[in-house]
Design an enzyme around this catalytic site. Structure first.
Site, PDB file in Angstrom:
ATOM      1  N   ARG A  23       0.816  -1.226   0.000  1.00  0.00           N
ATOM      2  CA  ARG A  23       0.000   0.000   0.000  1.00  0.00           C
ATOM      3  C   ARG A  23       0.843   1.266   0.000  1.00  0.00           C
ATOM      4  O   ARG A  23       0.466   2.275   0.610  1.00  0.00           O
ATOM      5  CB  ARG A  23      -0.944   0.034   1.222  1.00  0.00           C
ATOM      6  CG  ARG A  23      -2.072  -0.970   1.168  1.00  0.00           C
ATOM      7  CD  ARG A  23      -3.282  -0.383   0.446  1.00  0.00           C
ATOM      8  NE  ARG A  23      -4.351  -1.359   0.379  1.00  0.00           N
ATOM      9  CZ  ARG A  23      -5.448  -1.334   1.140  1.00  0.00           C
ATOM     10  NH1 ARG A  23      -5.625  -0.369   2.013  1.00  0.00           N
ATOM     11  NH2 ARG A  23      -6.356  -2.263   1.005  1.00  0.00           N
ATOM     12  N   ARG A  27      -3.556   6.746   1.002  1.00  0.00           N
ATOM     13  CA  ARG A  27      -4.046   7.968   1.642  1.00  0.00           C
ATOM     14  C   ARG A  27      -3.065   8.670   2.565  1.00  0.00           C
ATOM     15  O   ARG A  27      -3.284   9.817   2.937  1.00  0.00           O
ATOM     16  CB  ARG A  27      -5.342   7.657   2.409  1.00  0.00           C
ATOM     17  CG  ARG A  27      -6.530   7.487   1.492  1.00  0.00           C
ATOM     18  CD  ARG A  27      -7.738   6.925   2.218  1.00  0.00           C
ATOM     19  NE  ARG A  27      -7.438   5.573   2.679  1.00  0.00           N
ATOM     20  CZ  ARG A  27      -8.366   4.701   3.105  1.00  0.00           C
ATOM     21  NH1 ARG A  27      -9.623   5.052   3.166  1.00  0.00           N
ATOM     22  NH2 ARG A  27      -8.011   3.497   3.489  1.00  0.00           N
ATOM     23  N   ARG A  36      -6.938  11.194  -5.942  1.00  0.00           N
ATOM     24  CA  ARG A  36      -8.112  10.412  -5.559  1.00  0.00           C
ATOM     25  C   ARG A  36      -9.365  11.278  -5.617  1.00  0.00           C
ATOM     26  O   ARG A  36     -10.413  10.848  -6.112  1.00  0.00           O
ATOM     27  CB  ARG A  36      -7.871   9.855  -4.160  1.00  0.00           C
ATOM     28  CG  ARG A  36      -9.028   9.184  -3.483  1.00  0.00           C
ATOM     29  CD  ARG A  36      -9.231   7.779  -4.011  1.00  0.00           C
ATOM     30  NE  ARG A  36     -10.131   7.052  -3.124  1.00  0.00           N
ATOM     31  CZ  ARG A  36     -11.431   7.222  -3.087  1.00  0.00           C
ATOM     32  NH1 ARG A  36     -12.009   8.082  -3.893  1.00  0.00           N
ATOM     33  NH2 ARG A  36     -12.173   6.529  -2.245  1.00  0.00           N
ATOM     34  N   ASP A  73      -6.881  -3.100  -7.299  1.00  0.00           N
ATOM     35  CA  ASP A  73      -7.366  -3.747  -6.090  1.00  0.00           C
ATOM     36  C   ASP A  73      -7.660  -5.209  -6.383  1.00  0.00           C
ATOM     37  O   ASP A  73      -8.024  -5.556  -7.513  1.00  0.00           O
ATOM     38  CB  ASP A  73      -8.630  -3.062  -5.577  1.00  0.00           C
ATOM     39  CG  ASP A  73      -8.902  -3.445  -4.129  1.00  0.00           C
ATOM     40  OD1 ASP A  73      -8.325  -2.822  -3.232  1.00  0.00           O
ATOM     41  OD2 ASP A  73      -9.648  -4.417  -3.910  1.00  0.00           O
ATOM     42  N   TYR A 148     -14.477 -12.364  -0.016  1.00  0.00           N
ATOM     43  CA  TYR A 148     -15.327 -11.192  -0.257  1.00  0.00           C
ATOM     44  C   TYR A 148     -16.529 -11.557  -1.125  1.00  0.00           C
ATOM     45  O   TYR A 148     -17.632 -11.030  -0.933  1.00  0.00           O
ATOM     46  CB  TYR A 148     -14.510 -10.070  -0.908  1.00  0.00           C
ATOM     47  CG  TYR A 148     -13.510  -9.446   0.047  1.00  0.00           C
ATOM     48  CD1 TYR A 148     -13.899  -8.428   0.910  1.00  0.00           C
ATOM     49  CD2 TYR A 148     -12.196  -9.891   0.123  1.00  0.00           C
ATOM     50  CE1 TYR A 148     -13.001  -7.855   1.801  1.00  0.00           C
ATOM     51  CE2 TYR A 148     -11.287  -9.333   1.011  1.00  0.00           C
ATOM     52  CZ  TYR A 148     -11.699  -8.315   1.846  1.00  0.00           C
ATOM     53  OH  TYR A 148     -10.805  -7.756   2.735  1.00  0.00           O
TER      54      TYR A 148
HETATM   55  O1  CP3 Z   1       0.009  -1.804  -2.468  1.00  0.00           O
HETATM   56  C1  CP3 Z   1      -0.333  -0.925  -3.282  1.00  0.00           C
HETATM   57  O2  CP3 Z   1       0.024   0.270  -3.191  1.00  0.00           O
HETATM   58  C2  CP3 Z   1      -1.142  -1.361  -4.518  1.00  0.00           C
HETATM   59  C3  CP3 Z   1      -2.542  -1.195  -4.484  1.00  0.00           C
HETATM   60  C4  CP3 Z   1      -3.422  -2.102  -3.635  1.00  0.00           C
HETATM   61  C5  CP3 Z   1      -4.636  -1.650  -3.063  1.00  0.00           C
HETATM   62  N1  CP3 Z   1      -5.278  -2.717  -2.493  1.00  0.00           N
HETATM   63  C6  CP3 Z   1      -5.116  -0.257  -3.111  1.00  0.00           C
HETATM   64  C7  CP3 Z   1      -6.237   0.164  -2.252  1.00  0.00           C
HETATM   65  C8  CP3 Z   1      -3.327  -3.467  -3.346  1.00  0.00           C
HETATM   66  C9  CP3 Z   1      -2.207  -4.454  -3.680  1.00  0.00           C
HETATM   67  C10 CP3 Z   1      -4.518  -3.841  -2.630  1.00  0.00           C
HETATM   68  C11 CP3 Z   1      -4.791  -5.214  -2.182  1.00  0.00           C
HETATM   69  C12 CP3 Z   1      -5.994  -5.488  -1.372  1.00  0.00           C
HETATM   70  N2  CP3 Z   1      -7.239  -4.934  -1.492  1.00  0.00           N
HETATM   71  C13 CP3 Z   1      -6.069  -6.488  -0.370  1.00  0.00           C
HETATM   72  C14 CP3 Z   1      -4.940  -7.416   0.014  1.00  0.00           C
HETATM   73  C15 CP3 Z   1      -3.956  -6.764   0.916  1.00  0.00           C
HETATM   74  C16 CP3 Z   1      -4.489  -6.393   2.285  1.00  0.00           C
HETATM   75  O3  CP3 Z   1      -4.531  -5.169   2.564  1.00  0.00           O
HETATM   76  O4  CP3 Z   1      -4.854  -7.282   3.065  1.00  0.00           O
HETATM   77  C17 CP3 Z   1      -7.390  -6.474   0.147  1.00  0.00           C
HETATM   78  C18 CP3 Z   1      -7.912  -7.374   1.238  1.00  0.00           C
HETATM   79  C19 CP3 Z   1      -8.118  -5.497  -0.576  1.00  0.00           C
HETATM   80  C20 CP3 Z   1      -9.559  -5.144  -0.438  1.00  0.00           C
HETATM   81  C21 CP3 Z   1      -9.766  -3.738  -0.065  1.00  0.00           C
HETATM   82  N3  CP3 Z   1      -9.499  -2.656  -0.876  1.00  0.00           N
HETATM   83  C22 CP3 Z   1     -10.295  -3.229   1.149  1.00  0.00           C
HETATM   84  C23 CP3 Z   1     -10.700  -4.074   2.329  1.00  0.00           C
HETATM   85  C24 CP3 Z   1     -10.327  -1.825   1.033  1.00  0.00           C
HETATM   86  C25 CP3 Z   1     -10.924  -0.844   1.993  1.00  0.00           C
HETATM   87  C26 CP3 Z   1     -10.021  -0.600   3.153  1.00  0.00           C
HETATM   88  C27 CP3 Z   1      -9.408   0.765   3.054  1.00  0.00           C
HETATM   89  O5  CP3 Z   1      -8.202   0.881   3.297  1.00  0.00           O
HETATM   90  O6  CP3 Z   1     -10.164   1.711   2.771  1.00  0.00           O
HETATM   91  C28 CP3 Z   1      -9.784  -1.487  -0.225  1.00  0.00           C
HETATM   92  C29 CP3 Z   1      -9.602  -0.127  -0.780  1.00  0.00           C
HETATM   93  C30 CP3 Z   1      -8.234   0.260  -1.219  1.00  0.00           C
HETATM   94  N4  CP3 Z   1      -7.402  -0.521  -1.991  1.00  0.00           N
HETATM   95  C31 CP3 Z   1      -7.581   1.508  -0.985  1.00  0.00           C
HETATM   96  C32 CP3 Z   1      -6.339   1.465  -1.632  1.00  0.00           C
HETATM   97  C33 CP3 Z   1      -5.293   2.553  -1.727  1.00  0.00           C
HETATM   98  C34 CP3 Z   1      -8.179   2.691  -0.239  1.00  0.00           C
HETATM   99  C35 CP3 Z   1      -9.130   3.365  -1.179  1.00  0.00           C
HETATM  100  C36 CP3 Z   1      -9.256   4.850  -1.022  1.00  0.00           C
HETATM  101  O7  CP3 Z   1      -8.384   5.578  -1.515  1.00  0.00           O
HETATM  102  O8  CP3 Z   1     -10.260   5.260  -0.442  1.00  0.00           O
END
Ligand code: CP3
Length: 340
Positions: A23, A27, A36, A73, A148
């Site tokens: 990540r 944010r 964003r 994602d 999910y």
């Molecule tokens: O690592 C990186 O920078 C690459 C991008 C990336 C994202 N999600 C961006 C993201 C990667 C590799 C993921 C993987 C992901 N997504 C996982 C596996 C890794 C982990 O964290 O366990 C999972 C379970 C998800 C599912 C997911 N996506 C959730 C549960 C959420 C909401 C939680 C949150 O942080 O808001 C997301 C959204 C998400 N994916 C964001 C980002 C940057 C936040 C979105 C925003 O900007 O509002």
């Protein structure tokens, strides 16, 4: 093969170790929040090649990481198969849950190639702009994606998913098989578009009993790793079976992956013993010690470095960066690892 991260994944003990952070685009960076806001929704950002390319590159400009991870994602796969996906502000992802044959039958693999096209376009753009960094493509592992798809939202226990695996093993296995096949197509397309390594995120692997872990984590990951080996010889696969605990060594041996991510709860000294010497370990600083900073950050970083020195190793966190992280603490971490 000059890139540091690819050398580590080829089994070399590179020192100081290559580093990137899960990540790393997100944010905690003001420049991410700006793009964003411009994009509209999160899915709009993931499917906008110029903006997704820009946010992927932001952390590289600031910190010079050794890898760029495609900004997307893991839930874009069910989205591409036609399962509705929403990211409700502050609630996390929501999907109409799959609980029966009709839910499984509604998934439409014919939609996938068209739906993933903007994501592949982002990979193509990145492949010409990442420079010395390694471009990592990714997908969720079939089990975590199925979590999910069946639960319909985030969960701590994933009770609906584990119940389906026990009560309706045939339906659950067919779902896992479908997601596995589509993940092979999806990752293979990312590699054709320019990804130099791929990672499988298995965030919820740790909720499974050992027999289910073998069936739904190890077997599909092994199948994906074998397919990538056949179709794209030399392109490494990193598995991340989060909270695998006592199953970590078996995962590393039985899947045939070139790298294994370890989570915050894993003792890197123990992991170094259990993961075969030619397999790279990636991890595992606590993302919250990166929030804390100071003396704790320095001490814990040094402990991870000391535990994994002398073997193939990629420095990373044990899970994703959290939004309240100070960008200055990330700069301190990078300086400390680079000076190792
Ligand atoms: O690592 C990186 O920078 C690459 C991008 C990336 C994202 N999600 C961006 C993201 C990667 C590799 C993921 C993987 C992901 N997504 C996982 C596996 C890794 C982990 O964290 O366990 C999972 C379970 C998800 C599912 C997911 N996506 C959730 C549960 C959420 C909401 C939680 C949150 O942080 O808001 C997301 C959204 C998400 N994916 C964001 C980002 C940057 C936040 C979105 C925003 O900007 O509002």
């Amino acid at each position: 093969m000059a890139k540091k991260l690819l050398r580590a994944l080829a089994g070399e003990a590179v020192w100081p170790p290559p580093m990137w952070l899960m990540r790393q685009a997100g944010r905690y960076l003001p420049e991410y929040r700006e793009v964003r806001a411009q994009a509209g929704g999160f899915i709009d950002l993931c499917t906008n090649p110029p903006l997704a390319t820009e946010v992927t590159l932001q952390p590289l400009r600031r910190y010079g990481f050794d890898a760029a991870i495609l900004f997307s994602d893991i839930l874009m796969l069910p989205w591409a198969l036609g399962q509705g996906l929403r990211f409700a502000e502050g609630e996390g992802p929501q999907l109409p849950p799959i609980r029966d044959e009709a839910g499984l039958a509604a998934l439409d693999p014919a939609r996938l190639p068209g739906a993933i096209e903007p994501i592949l376009e982002t990979v193509r753009r990145l492949s010409t702009t990442v420079g010395d960094a390694t471009l990592i493509g990714f997908a969720g592992s079939p089990f975590t994606v199925a979590c999910y798809m069946v639960q319909g939202s985030g969960s701590k226990e994933w009770d609906q998913v584990r119940l389906m695996a026990w009560c309706n093993p045939d339906l659950f296995t067919r779902l896992i098989n479908l997601v596995t096949e589509q993940t092979i197509i999806y990752l293979s397309a990312q590699i054709d578009a320019g990804a130099e390594a791929v990672m499988l995120f298995d965030s919820w692997a740790g909720v499974l009993a050992p027999s289910l872990f073998r069936a739904h984590v190890i077997a599909p990951s092994a199948r994906i790793a074998a397919a990538i080996r056949t179709r794209h010889p030399g392109v490494p696969v990193i598995g991340f079976p989060r909270q695998a605990g006592s199953m970590l060594g078996e995962f590393a041996r039985a899947t045939g992956v070139q790298g294994v991510g370890i989570d915050t709860s894993a003792d890197p000294v123990v992991a170094a013993r259990e993961v075969p010497a030619h397999v790279a370990i990636q991890g595992n600083l606590d993302p919250l010690v990166l929030v804390a900073g100071g003396e704790a950050l320095a001490r814990e970083t040094d402990a991870v470095l000391a535990a994994l020195r002398g073997r193939p190793f990629i420095f990373n966190l044990g899970h994703g960066i959290v939004p309240q992280t100070s960008p200055e603490h990330v700069a301190e971490l990078v300086a400390r690892v680079r000076a190792a």
